[in-house]
Write a protein that holds these residues in place. Sequence first.
Motif, PDB file in Angstrom:
ATOM      1  N   PRO A  77       0.813  -1.224   0.000  1.00 43.77           N
ATOM      2  CA  PRO A  77       0.000   0.000   0.000  1.00 43.77           C
ATOM      3  C   PRO A  77       0.843   1.270   0.000  1.00 43.77           C
ATOM      4  N   LEU A  78       2.011   1.244   0.639  1.00 43.14           N
ATOM      5  CA  LEU A  78       2.846   2.444   0.660  1.00 43.14           C
ATOM      6  C   LEU A  78       3.347   2.778  -0.742  1.00 43.14           C
ATOM      7  N   THR A  79       3.664   1.772  -1.529  1.00 42.57           N
ATOM      8  CA  THR A  79       4.100   1.991  -2.904  1.00 42.57           C
ATOM      9  C   THR A  79       2.938   2.428  -3.779  1.00 42.57           C
ATOM     10  N   LEU A  80       1.768   1.846  -3.535  1.00 37.82           N
ATOM     11  CA  LEU A  80       0.581   2.150  -4.338  1.00 37.82           C
ATOM     12  C   LEU A  80      -0.093   3.453  -3.932  1.00 37.82           C
ATOM     13  N   GLY A  81       0.226   3.962  -2.740  1.00 36.06           N
ATOM     14  CA  GLY A  81      -0.370   5.212  -2.285  1.00 36.06           C
ATOM     15  C   GLY A  81      -1.660   5.035  -1.504  1.00 36.06           C
ATOM     16  N   GLY A  82      -1.920   3.858  -1.000  1.00 38.40           N
ATOM     17  CA  GLY A  82      -3.112   3.633  -0.183  1.00 38.40           C
ATOM     18  C   GLY A  82      -3.416   2.159  -0.048  1.00 38.40           C
ATOM     19  N   THR A  83      -4.376   1.858   0.798  1.00 37.91           N
ATOM     20  CA  THR A  83      -4.755   0.477   1.025  1.00 37.91           C
ATOM     21  C   THR A  83      -6.131   0.216   0.441  1.00 37.91           C
ATOM     22  N   TYR A  84      -6.426  -1.016   0.179  1.00 37.20           N
ATOM     23  CA  TYR A  84      -7.656  -1.421  -0.484  1.00 37.20           C
ATOM     24  C   TYR A  84      -8.804  -1.696   0.465  1.00 37.20           C
ATOM     25  N   GLY A  85      -8.553  -1.863   1.723  1.00 42.10           N
ATOM     26  CA  GLY A  85      -9.601  -2.216   2.667  1.00 42.10           C
ATOM     27  C   GLY A  85      -9.026  -2.288   4.062  1.00 42.10           C
ATOM     28  N   ALA A  86      -9.695  -3.018   4.927  1.00 41.22           N
ATOM     29  CA  ALA A  86      -9.224  -3.138   6.305  1.00 41.22           C
ATOM     30  C   ALA A  86      -9.438  -4.551   6.809  1.00 41.22           C
ATOM     31  N   LEU A  87      -8.586  -4.948   7.714  1.00 39.94           N
ATOM     32  CA  LEU A  87      -8.764  -6.200   8.450  1.00 39.94           C
ATOM     33  C   LEU A  87      -9.230  -5.827   9.845  1.00 39.94           C
ATOM     34  N   ASP A  88     -10.135  -6.606  10.406  1.00 38.69           N
ATOM     35  CA  ASP A  88     -10.699  -6.276  11.705  1.00 38.69           C
ATOM     36  C   ASP A  88     -10.287  -7.322  12.734  1.00 38.69           C
ATOM     37  N   ILE A  89      -9.794  -6.865  13.868  1.00 41.77           N
ATOM     38  CA  ILE A  89      -9.418  -7.749  14.963  1.00 41.77           C
ATOM     39  C   ILE A  89     -10.490  -7.644  16.038  1.00 41.77           C
ATOM     40  N   ALA A  90     -11.134  -8.763  16.331  1.00 45.94           N
ATOM     41  CA  ALA A  90     -12.106  -8.817  17.426  1.00 45.94           C
ATOM     42  C   ALA A  90     -11.342  -9.149  18.700  1.00 45.94           C
ATOM     43  N   THR A  91     -11.604  -8.394  19.746  1.00 48.43           N
ATOM     44  CA  THR A  91     -10.877  -8.575  20.993  1.00 48.43           C
ATOM     45  C   THR A  91     -11.809  -8.365  22.183  1.00 48.43           C
ATOM     46  N   GLU A  92     -11.395  -8.848  23.332  1.00 47.76           N
ATOM     47  CA  GLU A  92     -12.152  -8.666  24.570  1.00 47.76           C
ATOM     48  C   GLU A  92     -11.852  -7.310  25.213  1.00 47.76           C
ATOM     49  N   ASP A  93     -10.744  -6.666  24.817  1.00 48.61           N
ATOM     50  CA  ASP A  93     -10.355  -5.386  25.408  1.00 48.61           C
ATOM     51  C   ASP A  93      -9.806  -4.468  24.320  1.00 48.61           C
ATOM     52  N   ALA A  94     -10.712  -3.790  23.626  1.00 51.61           N
ATOM     53  CA  ALA A  94     -10.325  -2.922  22.511  1.00 51.61           C
ATOM     54  C   ALA A  94      -9.399  -1.801  22.955  1.00 51.61           C
ATOM     55  N   ASP A  95      -9.667  -1.236  24.117  1.00 49.08           N
ATOM     56  CA  ASP A  95      -8.837  -0.113  24.569  1.00 49.08           C
ATOM     57  C   ASP A  95      -7.392  -0.530  24.795  1.00 49.08           C
ATOM     58  N   ALA A  96      -7.177  -1.681  25.388  1.00 46.75           N
ATOM     59  CA  ALA A  96      -5.814  -2.145  25.652  1.00 46.75           C
ATOM     60  C   ALA A  96      -5.072  -2.438  24.351  1.00 46.75           C
ATOM     61  N   LEU A  97      -5.743  -3.123  23.408  1.00 52.20           N
ATOM     62  CA  LEU A  97      -5.091  -3.434  22.138  1.00 52.20           C
ATOM     63  C   LEU A  97      -4.839  -2.157  21.332  1.00 52.20           C
ATOM     64  N   TRP A  98      -5.788  -1.243  21.372  1.00 48.46           N
ATOM     65  CA  TRP A  98      -5.648   0.055  20.696  1.00 48.46           C
ATOM     66  C   TRP A  98      -4.424   0.800  21.226  1.00 48.46           C
ATOM     67  N   ASP A  99      -4.337   0.911  22.543  1.00 46.17           N
ATOM     68  CA  ASP A  99      -3.216   1.630  23.156  1.00 46.17           C
ATOM     69  C   ASP A  99      -1.887   0.975  22.811  1.00 46.17           C
ATOM     70  N   ARG A 100      -1.865  -0.341  22.792  1.00 48.66           N
ATOM     71  CA  ARG A 100      -0.641  -1.084  22.469  1.00 48.66           C
ATOM     72  C   ARG A 100      -0.203  -0.789  21.034  1.00 48.66           C
ATOM     73  N   ALA A 101      -1.152  -0.811  20.103  1.00 44.90           N
ATOM     74  CA  ALA A 101      -0.828  -0.571  18.695  1.00 44.90           C
ATOM     75  C   ALA A 101      -0.385   0.871  18.469  1.00 44.90           C
ATOM     76  N   VAL A 102      -1.059   1.822  19.088  1.00 48.61           N
ATOM     77  CA  VAL A 102      -0.681   3.232  18.942  1.00 48.61           C
ATOM     78  C   VAL A 102       0.708   3.464  19.533  1.00 48.61           C
ATOM     79  N   ALA A 103       0.981   2.864  20.667  1.00 47.80           N
ATOM     80  CA  ALA A 103       2.307   2.999  21.284  1.00 47.80           C
ATOM     81  C   ALA A 103       3.401   2.406  20.396  1.00 47.80           C
TER      82      ALA A 103
END
Length: 159
Positions: A77-103
């Motif tokens: 996607p970086l070479t093409l200038g964007g991504t085609y879609g999204a993958l979704d991760i289902a989790t029991e604690d979205a806030d914790a996984l979100w914070d981990r990924a942002v960090a």
Amino acid sequence: MNQQTNRAGSPTAHTITPHLVVGGAAQAADWYQQAFGAQVGARIPVPGGKFIQIEVRLGDATVMLADEFPDLGVLSPLTLGGTYGALDIATEDADALWDRAVAAGARVYQPLQDMFWGDRHGQLIDPFGHRWGISQHLRDVPPEEVTRAAAAMFGGEAG
């Protein structure tokens, strides 16, 4: 359904397995491990230090990573200038996984928030250009209510 194996001989049990092209498959596998807690499995290297496949497991799902091979038309996607879609991760604690990924360096695409369909959901862009949704189911919402809320969000009436 019969047990299938991938090119590296590892078992796969899902009908659809996403394959993501990234600039730096080994670095991406390490990032997904750090940011999402992924487990990295089999790798198929090729001369020159690249990989045609790295198996990454997120919960019960498998995602295959591959390096870019521009001369073969295999581009990220970086070479093409964007991504085609999204993958979704289902989790029991979205806030914790979100914070981990942002960090770990993910960029916020859509903020994490409680959504009208009953999930806490947001989207991130990883350092390799792929979009990831993070979702935590909070409550069941009747389909009619979801339809009305979606129509209102997009400026119309439910059909």
